[in-house]
Design an enzyme around this catalytic site. Structure first.
Site, short mmCIF file in Angstrom:
data_model
loop_
_atom_site.label_atom_id
_atom_site.label_comp_id
_atom_site.label_asym_id
_atom_site.label_seq_id
_atom_site.Cartn_x
_atom_site.Cartn_y
_atom_site.Cartn_z
N SER A 112 13.35 -25.01 -27.49
CA SER A 112 12.69 -25.38 -28.74
C SER A 112 13.73 -25.61 -29.83
CB SER A 112 11.74 -24.25 -29.15
OG SER A 112 11.42 -24.33 -30.52
N TYR A 124 11.73 -15.20 -30.89
CA TYR A 124 11.39 -16.30 -29.98
C TYR A 124 12.59 -17.26 -29.85
CZ TYR A 124 8.98 -20.55 -28.32
OH TYR A 124 8.61 -21.66 -27.63
N LYS A 177 14.80 -18.07 -26.48
CA LYS A 177 15.01 -19.43 -25.96
C LYS A 177 16.52 -19.74 -25.90
CE LYS A 177 10.89 -21.13 -25.12
NZ LYS A 177 10.50 -21.42 -23.72
#
Lengths: 330, 330
Positions: free
Chosen positions: B126, B150, B154
């Site tokens: 992302s 998050y 990632k």
């Protein structure tokens, strides 16, 4: 103040423990207790306060929690399976360098879930988090493209350190150490070993092998400078770090030719003649991908200091290793 | 060819499964079997070959090994606990996004230790791996400074993907998806939700709330483009990727004003009048730290394609969601 050093049996860890024991304080606060941990029992320096030395494998279940249960105010995490071994043994490298580091960070978090706890945590990373493609001058915002599993594990440690710090779990600071020269002790099989041995051995009248050309450039600091980085990282105000919690330490960009010339100025031609040139393509290829120079202005602005010439690095080695060895024997 | 999709019940995963089932082949090789996995049982598209749908939690011991035991040739790893939830639930985010991903990678490695096995593995990352400080235009060599757990998870996935690929454990490729607009379905509580709802709701005659100013700029691609990225990532020659195994996907840099103007051109003033401005400082502050524009030349050179105007993105939504919904009802 209570201090925990994980990786206290290594070259850097031993120097750090001695320096802390001698200083007796950090940021003006007296040291009450020191715990020295490593995979083997670390040696204990003379220290008037409480001092423990424990053999522990950080990757074992419960090991990190046991170390953190006494809620040290300051934690140095220096323990790692080194580059060559992490590359040769995939499981061991990930187990110690990734799982062990995460277990430590989690142990701090679990302590903080019991009652408020937020130690300073100093993590040693390495310039090998940087790999190809690399610019000639590498800044603190260079992307992390490690070329080894060890570099990958250190880069992941940096990311975890930033996230745990952002969440207020601990007050983390990571320092990327330059290649340490002159490493005391015996020659080893590390690809980088010659960067120390071509100076260390001639200084005591012994021969050393140089496997690469004089034009090879790399990034250096002395063991004394590395120790200074750790002590400074324990004391500085971390509020200015923002999300970039890991900092490339200052160092000296120098060629092998610079090293040899400095040796000549300190110890004369007789010393440099002890360097035997024996080109080794394998080592030359490994070294070719290594970083050569860093922009360490951020670390310098934060007060971190390294040597500015190889003559200085050699004199540091003579003072800290050769003269002190003589006086210890005396 | 055998294909495994992990995260097949999500919006992107469902579209991917349908596209693969319809195409019936990847890189010209017929698809023999598809396994669709997610935390809930994914719906199965029509497919003449073998197709299984399984509910599995990747972070459970043995789950990854069970999925990989049939040695799929191509693995899509789309499963993740999303940003807001990973921030609210520290343990769940790390467990699924880090441990789950690593368990999958390890399961592939363990299979390869039995007998030769090296699948293509497509991993969705992302643009939230990038955080402050950010330049106005972000290149593929921008350093990863995530501002959320998050994003950290990632970024760690990207590092692991590169290391496992370098070691020849699998043939990995990571793709950093832009913010997807127009997401089909109902409004949700994600901070980014308005980027879809201010178009989606007015297109069906419903009101939508705009919590930020018209000048806010961000980076977008349609669900159809995202699906195309995944299919292309499954097929391209990865030899040119080098150590940079994860690529920022192309997208469209546009302001909220650009979105509204495109809506006006496609659906008229009646549609734009359905956008109700209701400034929300909390959302505005979150969005302020988000990336605005990327240099995606690397992805474009590799053949990845996205929309080049918001009118195109709106027309894609009308074709894929509104017209097909009408024809499905008919």
């Amino acid at each position: 103040m209570d201090i925990l050093i994980i990786g206290a049996a290594g070259m850097i860890g031993r120097k750090l423990a001695r320096a802390l024991a001698t200083a007796g304080k950090v940021s003006g606060r007296p040291i009450r207790r020191m715990v020295l941990a490593d995979i083997v029992v670390p040696e204990k320096p003379d220290f008037p306060g409480e001092i423990d030395a424990v053999a522990i494998d950080l990757s074992n279940p419960g090991a990190a929690a046991a170390l953190v249960a006494s809620r040290p105010d300051l934690i140095f995490h220096l323990a790692a399976v080194v580059s060559g071994e992490a590359e040769a043994d995939f499981d061991k490298g990930y187990s110690v360098n990734l799982d062990g580091t995460r277990a430590l960070f989690e142990a701090v978090r679990r302590e903080g879930m019991q009652r408020p706890y937020m130690p300073r945590l100093v993590f040693t990373s390495s310039i090998v988090v940087f790999g190809e493609p690399l610019p000639p001058m590498i800044s603190d915002t260079q992307c992390l493209t490690p070329l080894t599993s060890y570099g990958t594990q250190k880069a992941i440690g940096e990311l975890l350190l930033a996230d745990y710090s952002r969440r207020g779990i601990f007050d983390g600071i990571g320092i990327r150490l330059p290649t340490i020269s002159i490493r005391p002790g015996k020659p080893n099989k590390a690809a980088s070993g010659f960067f120390s041995s071509i100076l260390r051995e001639p200084l005591i009248g012994e021969e050393a092998v140089l496997p690469v050309s004089d034009t090879v450039r790399h990034w250096f600091a002395s063991p004394r400078a590395a120790n200074g980085f750790l002590l400074h990282a324990a004391e500085i105000d971390t509020r200015s770090l923002g999300q970039l919690r890991t900092i490339t330490m200052p160092g000296l960009s120098a060629t092998v030719g610079d090293q040899i010339e400095a040796l000549r100025r300190v110890a004369g031609d007789a010393a440099t003649r002890l360097i035997r040139r024996e080109p080794n393509a394998t080592i030359a290829n490994i070294i070719a991908g290594w970083p050569q120079n860093f922009d360490a202005r951020r670390a310098e602005a934060l007060g971190f200091r390294a040597e500015t010439s190889f003559e200085e690095i050699i004199r540091v080695h003579i003072e800290d290793e050769l003269e002190s060895a003589v006086s210890e024997r005396a």
